[in-house]
Design an enzyme around this catalytic site. Structure first.
Site, PDB file in Angstrom:
ATOM      1  CG  ASP A  81      80.438  12.258 -99.510  1.00 20.87           C
ATOM      2  OD1 ASP A  81      80.856  12.309 -98.343  1.00 20.87           O
ATOM      3  OD2 ASP A  81      79.976  11.211-100.022  1.00 20.87           O
ATOM      4  CG  ASP A  82      81.730  15.233 -94.474  1.00 27.92           C
ATOM      5  OD1 ASP A  82      81.137  16.240 -94.078  1.00 27.92           O
ATOM      6  OD2 ASP A  82      82.417  14.509 -93.739  1.00 27.92           O
ATOM      7  CB  CYS A 116      77.181   5.268 -96.160  1.00 26.06           C
ATOM      8  SG  CYS A 116      78.955   5.513 -96.061  1.00 26.06           S
ATOM      9  NE  ARG A 172      85.667  11.151 -90.599  1.00 27.65           N
ATOM     10  CZ  ARG A 172      84.958  11.512 -91.654  1.00 27.65           C
ATOM     11  NH1 ARG A 172      83.661  11.682 -91.558  1.00 27.65           N
ATOM     12  NH2 ARG A 172      85.536  11.686 -92.811  1.00 27.65           N
ATOM     13  CG  ASP A 187      84.749   4.813 -96.768  1.00 25.49           C
ATOM     14  OD1 ASP A 187      83.746   5.001 -97.477  1.00 25.49           O
ATOM     15  OD2 ASP A 187      84.926   5.386 -95.676  1.00 25.49           O
ATOM     16  CG  ASN A 200      81.461   8.305 -91.095  1.00 27.58           C
ATOM     17  OD1 ASN A 200      81.654   7.274 -91.721  1.00 27.58           O
ATOM     18  ND2 ASN A 200      81.045   9.414 -91.663  1.00 27.58           N
ATOM     19  CE  LYS A 218      78.471   8.129 -98.790  1.00 27.41           C
ATOM     20  NZ  LYS A 218      79.718   8.485 -99.482  1.00 27.41           N
ATOM     21  CD1 TRP A 219      72.121   7.266 -91.963  1.00 27.59           C
ATOM     22  CD2 TRP A 219      70.142   8.222 -92.300  1.00 27.59           C
ATOM     23  NE1 TRP A 219      71.489   7.362 -90.753  1.00 27.59           N
ATOM     24  CE2 TRP A 219      70.273   7.942 -90.926  1.00 27.59           C
ATOM     25  CE3 TRP A 219      68.971   8.818 -92.750  1.00 27.59           C
ATOM     26  CZ2 TRP A 219      69.278   8.233 -90.004  1.00 27.59           C
ATOM     27  CZ3 TRP A 219      67.976   9.106 -91.822  1.00 27.59           C
ATOM     28  CH2 TRP A 219      68.133   8.821 -90.467  1.00 27.59           C
ATOM     29  CG  ASP A 220      78.834   8.390 -93.794  1.00 24.60           C
ATOM     30  OD1 ASP A 220      78.980   7.232 -93.353  1.00 24.60           O
ATOM     31  OD2 ASP A 220      79.742   9.021 -94.346  1.00 24.60           O
TER      32      ASP A 220
HETATM   33  C1  DGJ Z   1      82.619   7.958 -94.804  1.00 22.98           C
HETATM   34  C2  DGJ Z   1      81.977   7.467 -96.075  1.00 22.98           C
HETATM   35  O1  DGJ Z   1      82.054   6.088 -96.160  1.00 22.98           O
HETATM   36  C3  DGJ Z   1      82.645   8.158 -97.257  1.00 22.98           C
HETATM   37  O2  DGJ Z   1      82.126   7.665 -98.452  1.00 22.98           O
HETATM   38  C4  DGJ Z   1      82.447   9.635 -97.135  1.00 22.98           C
HETATM   39  O3  DGJ Z   1      81.089   9.933 -97.261  1.00 22.98           O
HETATM   40  C5  DGJ Z   1      82.983  10.122 -95.805  1.00 22.98           C
HETATM   41  N1  DGJ Z   1      82.446   9.372 -94.708  1.00 22.98           N
HETATM   42  C6  DGJ Z   1      82.675  11.564 -95.614  1.00 22.98           C
HETATM   43  O4  DGJ Z   1      83.011  12.004 -94.366  1.00 22.98           O
END
Ligand code: DGJ
Length: 731
Positions: free
Chosen positions: A368-369, A528, A445, A550, A482, A478-480
């Site tokens: 992940d991140d 995501c 963020r 989350d 945020n 995983k394409w986030d």
């Molecule tokens: C938000 C995602 O929903 C989480 O699962 C995780 O990937 C974090 N971002 C990482 O910054």
């Protein structure tokens, strides 16, 4: 053929297995809506339209004194502003003189088997056997505007995919100030409820049901993404409709950006429903010869309540919207390191996790991140998609090779649409980020948003991402996403066209997704957006798996997954077993319950497996075995909500049944244990009435008994204890 046009009566009728949709072209060329509901054959339903003088209504020039002719009181198939309809419009068009008007009248039609793709947009697909399409052209003589309404009828699924394309066939530039996708006017009054799915980060998809009253009720998003706050999926229903009875209509917008869904009950008690791109801050310049494609809406109907509605729509989406091999194949069982390590990892720690994962039967590790740039917390480096060699000394290729040597596939996190103010990318290309000159950017963020409409941005991201996918042999990304979008101004557009930014942004996201999938057809993309913040039918076209929330607390997940199940296939729902006490809620629930809940969707783990006891490892091994054995039932079977997971106090239960009705699983989680409790019982659904089913304890029941008298369970004890019962049909 599921589409019929009666030339004599000028009536278009669309028939699905259980529904009828009908329109008529009236003597003035208005395309009017007659009916959409339970199936009716061989009937012109235009008698439902009763033109009356409603008092001081606006009449078009060709009414010739007929005061009953008014677009304001006639049920329109696609409503416009400026020529007498004062309800919510689908189309506002400004011409070169500044006037806003479009008087759409019938022009022509085409019917053909199959369905064409929508230019640049996700859409349902099907071949000539699956679907028939009707196109109707409506014209505004003065401006030369032509609207093509498309109706693609997937008869077997009771689904009609509707969209609108707007052409400028005139000589002057036109400005679209709104261009919605669909309008549904009911010609006769009916008592209707609306079901919407509101939420928040870590609390997505709460079902809310309310009666429609006079006035307008809308859910929408102006956040740049469809959002966790309101979902672009809503249901209208008879006020008496339940899970198993009553008429209900689903509307799912195949789009991931700003949207509205609005129901309006008017002066004469009739309902107008509209859906499409949010008109606020939207505009689109349409030069002569150009066209604008509005996104598609999936309409689904059931006259047997929400259970049948969800199963039809979700089954349809798995067959005709989701693409790629994971439409039918099981997604790899993964472990994600986010809740295991957050930003605090190095190769050694990840490999320790990987070894444990392999040991229990997990198939993929998702990093992940935090693997790139200088990113040790969430304040820097987005956009710098270069590996951090301090954490991964052999790079992603080296780390990936080590995973593969252990027998695991490799998945990687990206947040492509973003840039951190502290990053090399921002230093090099400050203009790539959406911003308003003279105004400091709003951050969220600690990050800013890239202008995804820019081809240079798409090019950079494609080059970086495809390079890494190739080099590290990634099986998954995983394409986030945020943050919500602010400062939505693009350097690529002149001031008068800035209303195009939001839609161009989403088109850019779709273009990049499509390009990556074309380059890597086997790649699994999990979408995501801070959890389930962009869980919509648009993303399903690219992403057969969506991280649902989350919030990994199993008990909260029961509610979130329940909400999702109304409009999104279970197989698409990313769902992980996490540690207890849960990181989001502090709650403790048994490991079996956490697994049972996660098995509802695309199953995985998100915990530090190196901290497990031997007993827990054994349990996890068994869970993975069980899931491998049962996944088709959980993910592709019919899904039945046996309780109201958001309101029922004592327990939550759901059931899955194989397509041939030979196997069923009932799952139940006790929410609140009670001493001397009433008997726990649930009525099953979807079984064969006259067949005999045997449960895993050897007890036999007829299908009718399980569905009518129900299943009575022995007392259960303990916080959030759970049970799964399997029923096999005897030959
Ligand atoms: C938000 C995602 O929903 C989480 O699962 C995780 O990937 C974090 N971002 C990482 O910054």
């Amino acid at each position: 053929m599921s589409i019929n046009y009666c030339e004599k009566e000028r009536v278009f009728t669309l028939q699905t297995q259980n529904a009828t949709y009908q329109m008529i072209v009236d003597s003035h060329g208005y395309l009017l809506h007659c009916y959409y509901g339970a199936k009716i054959e061989r009937q012109n339903l235009s008698y439902c339209i009763q033109p009356q003088d409603r008092g001081f209504a606006a009449n078009p020039p060709d009414a010739a004194g007929d005061r009953t002719l008014s677009p304001d009181t006639l049920p329109q198939e696609y409503s416009t502003f400026g020529v007498g309809d004062f309800r919510e419009s689908c189309l506002d068009v400004r011409d070169k003189n500044g006037g806003v008007a479009a008087d759409l009248r019938y022009g022509s039609y085409r019917i053909y088997p199959g369905k064409k793709p929508l230019n640049g947009l996700p859409a349902a697909y099907g071949n000539e056997k699956d679907v028939d399409t009707l196109e109707i052209d409506l014209r505004d003589e003065v401006s030369g505007l032509v609207v093509t309404l498309r109706y693609s009828v997937f008869a077997q699924w009771d689904v009609i995919a509707r969209s609108a394309e707007i052409f400028n066939r005139g000589t002057g530039v036109l400005i679209l100030e709104r261009a919605l996708s669909c309008c549904l006017d009911e010609p006769v009054p009916a008592s209707r409820d609306i079901l919407t799915f509101y939420g928040r980060h870590m609390g997505e998809r709460n079902l809310e049901r309310m009666p429609l009253r006079h006035g307008k009720f809308r859910v929408d998003s102006m956040r740049g993404a469809s959002s966790p706050h309101y979902n672009p999926f809503v249901i209208l229903c008879d006020s008496a409709a339940t899970e198993t009875a009553g008429n209900c209509w689903a509307f799912s917008l195949v789009y991931s950006g700003n949207f509205i869904a609005q129901a309006e009950v008017d002066q004469i008690d009739t309902l107008r429903f509209v859906m499409g791109i949010a008109p606020q801050n939207f505009s689109w310049e349409l030069k002569p010869g150009a066209s604008f494609q509005a996104p598609e809406v999936l309409l689904c109907f059931s006259d047997y309540g929400f259970d049948a509605l969800s199963n039809r729509l979700n089954g349809f989406q798995m067959q005709h919207l989701v693409r790629g091999k994971y439409r039918t194949e099981r997604c790899p069982i993964l472990v994600n390191n986010w809740e295991a390590t957050y930003f605090d990892f190095d190769e050694e720690r990840l490999l320790a996790l990987a070894r444990e994962a392999k040991e229990v039967g997990i198939e993929m590790l998702v990093l992940d991140d935090g693997w790139f740039g200088e990113r040790n917390d969430d304040t820097t480096s987005l956009g710098d998609w270069f590996v951090n060699r301090q954490k991964l000394p052999d790079g992603l290729a080296g780390f990936g090779a080590k995973l593969r040597a252990l027998g695991l596939q490799f998945g990687l996190w990206f947040e492509p649409e973003m840039v951190s103010p502290i990053s090399c990318l921002m230093e090099q290309h400050p203009d790539w980020c959406l911003h308003i000159p003279g105004r400091e950017n709003v951050t969220s963020r600690s990050q800013c948003v890239l202008d995804m409409g820019l081809s240079a941005v798409q090019e950079y991201l494609f080059e970086r991402m495809s390079g890494l996918i190739r080099e590290a042999k990634l099986a998954y990304i995983k394409w986030d996403m945020n943050r919500s979008i602010t400062n939505a101004r693009s350097m690529a557009l002149p001031p008068h066209r800035q209303g195009e930014v939001w839609h161009r942004y989403i088109l850019g996201v779709y273009a990049l997704l499509e390009r990556l999938l074309n380059a890597f057809p086997q790649l699994l993309i999990e979408s995501c957006a801070s959890g389930g913040g962009r869980y919509d039918a648009g993303m399903l076209y690219y992403s057969p798996q969506v991280w649902a929330s989350d919030n990994t607390d199993a008990v909260d997940r029961l509610k979130i997954q329940y909400g999702n199940s109304f409009g999104f296939p279970m197989k698409t729902m990313g769902s992980h077993v996490s540690v207890c006490p849960n990181h989001q809620t502090g709650r403790t629930a048994p490991l079996e319950t956490r697994a049972l809940t996660a098995m509802c969707g695309s199953f995985g783990y998100e915990m530090d497996l190196t901290q497990l006891s031997d007993v827990e490892k054994k349990q996890i091994k068994a869970q993975i075995e069980l899931f491998k054995h049962q996944w088709q039932l959980h993910q592709l079977g019919e899904y039945h909500r046996l309780t109201d997971a958001q309101n029922d106090r004592w327990f939550t239960a759901w059931q899955v049944v194989s397509e041939d009705k030979s196997v069923a699983l009932v799952q139940l989680v006790l929410l609140a244990p009670r001493a001397n409790a009433p008997v726990l019982s649930v009525r099953l659904r979807g079984l064969q009435e006259d067949a005999v089913y045997e449960d895993d304890g050897g007890t036999r029941y007829t299908g009718a008994a399980l569905m009518k008298a129900g299943l009575a369970l022995p007392p259960m004890r303990g916080d959030y204890s759970s049970i799964q019962i399997e029923f096999q049909r005897l030959l």
